[in-house]
Design a protein around this motif. Structure first.
Motif, PDB file in Angstrom:
ATOM      1  N   PHE A  86       0.834  -1.208   0.000  1.00 42.13           N
ATOM      2  CA  PHE A  86       0.000   0.000   0.000  1.00 42.13           C
ATOM      3  C   PHE A  86       0.866   1.254   0.000  1.00 42.13           C
ATOM      4  O   PHE A  86       0.708   2.153  -0.814  1.00 42.13           O
ATOM      5  N   SER A 142     -10.995   2.592  -5.816  1.00 39.98           N
ATOM      6  CA  SER A 142      -9.800   3.430  -5.916  1.00 39.98           C
ATOM      7  C   SER A 142      -8.788   2.771  -6.842  1.00 39.98           C
ATOM      8  O   SER A 142      -8.671   1.548  -6.869  1.00 39.98           O
ATOM      9  N   ASN A 163      -6.264   0.278  -6.134  1.00 37.12           N
ATOM     10  CA  ASN A 163      -5.675   0.839  -4.914  1.00 37.12           C
ATOM     11  C   ASN A 163      -4.339   1.507  -5.215  1.00 37.12           C
ATOM     12  O   ASN A 163      -4.290   2.394  -6.054  1.00 37.12           O
ATOM     13  N   GLN A 164      -3.254   1.129  -4.551  1.00 36.72           N
ATOM     14  CA  GLN A 164      -1.954   1.730  -4.867  1.00 36.72           C
ATOM     15  C   GLN A 164      -1.023   0.735  -5.536  1.00 36.72           C
ATOM     16  O   GLN A 164       0.197   0.923  -5.545  1.00 36.72           O
TER      17      GLN A 164
END
Lengths: 217, 221
Positions: A86, A142, A163-164
């Motif tokens: 993350f 996201s 996400n990331q």
């Protein structure tokens, strides 16, 4: 990146720091420089809060990782993986993103290698945008939309990650990333993602995208 | 139209100052409305999905009952429609608030030790959900309560949910749920949420959930 510097010898040398903490990079422009495409308010929060949090989170996770590594605590190492993904992903992605952007007054369209490749793989810049924008708008939750380079085939590719997750997880080199997390646009565009996606093309630093391509080849 | 946007059970400003009016307006009139619109578009060609009802539709997600070419659209938009419909119900003006019923309190104490410890667990799940998602309190099939979180518009009613159960409380932690007022400070939003939990509704969800049953508008018993 940072993980490569994890030195297996560290467990034999207790207390030896082998991970250099990462720092929040400075923006190449003022917070307000990307207006009206991206508001100064968003840029300040995005850089000084969101990206800073990923930097802090990554450093904290890597410190714990080193400690676990020095004790050969595999369970602890495994437990840290998602925090590293993350926060490390967040740091990598945002560091790329800030350089992908440039104030509108300094905007120049793609030229040289990157322009040729765009024309070859998408017909034209409009052709690229026509494919990139719906991919970005279609992300659920996201994530990021990317223009990536496939080293094996020498082709450009549009991709999205959740996400990331960095683009490296798909075996592509990131040339251009657009943050589609709501924090990237919400204060200015609310739920109207298409308006953000229209505006952002005015502040893309194609020189930097071209540099990323050159570095990848 | 197969699925409909339910009206909010209160005014847009009813949850101030904890959840701001503008967020409630955009969240309900834009985000939730879009899930309903997209869900209807996805199920247009599938009469068996159009009329099955939002709860049963969600229970079918993750099974072969949902045709593969609309599976993703139904997951995101069917999940989104149920989650938000439920969310509006579990919140209310902070005056509607006598806390958990004695039944629910007993279940909370048994599963978590105390209401405060439930809140601690729930807050951690909500803050720790990376990216977009929801935090939940559910009644599992064994009758015990559990805290869980899900990504994106997933919920514990889906087939194959990591922690399966009937939701009695839920919190949207997508950034659109809090960003206008709380910016990056999700933990402050999570704390504020407890001030607008409508315990009367949560108690009713629990009474039904204990018997394994769930409907969006819990009957007031």
């Amino acid at each position: 990146m940072a993980l490569r510097s994890l030195n297996r010898l560290s467990f034999a040398l207790p207390g030896c720091r082998t991970f250099s903490t990462v720092k929040l990079p400075d923006l190449p422009y003022d917070y307000g420089a990307l207006e009206p495409s991206i508001s100064g308010q968003i840029m300040e929060l995005h850089h000084s809060k969101h990206h800073q949090t990923y930097v802090n989170g990554l450093n904290a996770a890597m410190e714990k990782y080193q400690e676990a590594d020095s004790k050969s605590d595999l369970a602890a190492l495994i437990a840290l993986e998602s925090a590293i993904k993350f926060n490390g992903g967040g740091h990598v992605n945002h560091s790329l993103f800030w350089k992908n952007l440039i104030p509108a007054k300094d905007f120049k369209p793609p030229s040289g290698e990157i322009a040729s490749l765009i024309d070859k793989d998408f017909g034209s810049l409009d052709g690229l945008i026509g494919k990139f924008t719906p991919a970005a708008a279609g992300i659920q939750g996201s994530g990021w939309a990317w223009l990536g380079f496939n080293k094996a085939t020498g082709k450009l590719s549009i991709a999205t990650t959740a996400n990331q997750d960095p683009l490296s997880t798909q075996g592509l080199v990131p040339l251009l990333g657009v943050d589609m997390w709501e924090h990237a646009f919400y204060l200015q565009y609310k739920n109207v993602k298409p308006d953000y996606l229209k505006a952002i093309w005015k502040v893309i630093n194609w020189q930097n995208v071209g540099d990323n391509l050159a570095a990848a080849k | 139209m197969a699925y409909n946007l339910p009206p909010l059970p209160y005014d847009y400003g009813a949850l101030e100052p904890h959840i701001d009016t503008e967020t409630m307006q955009i969240h309900h009139d834009k985000h939730h409305a879009t899930y309903v619109k997209n869900l209807n578009a996805a199920v247009e060609k599938f009469p068996e999905l159009k009329d099955v009802g939002i709860v049963d539709l969600n229970k079918s997600i993750g099974t072969s009952k949902i045709p593969s070419d609309v599976a993703t659209a139904v997951r995101n938009n069917g999940g989104g429609h149920l989650n938000h419909s439920f969310f509006w119900q579990v919140m209310g003006k902070s005056s509607d608030n006598n806390g958990p019923s004695s039944d629910l309190k007993a279940a909370i104490d048994s599963a978590f030790g105390s209401l405060d410890e439930l809140k601690t667990k729930f807050n951690a799940a909500a803050a720790g959900r990376f990216g977009s998602g929801w935090a939940w309190v559910v009644v599992k099939s064994d009758g015990n309560l559990a805290v869980t979180s899900t990504p994106n518009q997933d919920n514990p009613l889906f087939s194959g949910a990591e922690v399966a159960g009937v939701p009695i409380l839920g919190l949207d932690v997508w950034e659109h749920a809090y960003y206008l007022k709380y910016r990056n400070l999700r933990p402050e939003y999570i704390s504020a949420f407890w001030k607008v939990v409508n315990w009367e509704t949560v108690n009713n969800y629990y009474s039904a959930g204990k018997k394994g049953s769930f409907s969006i508008e819990p009957s007031r018993s």
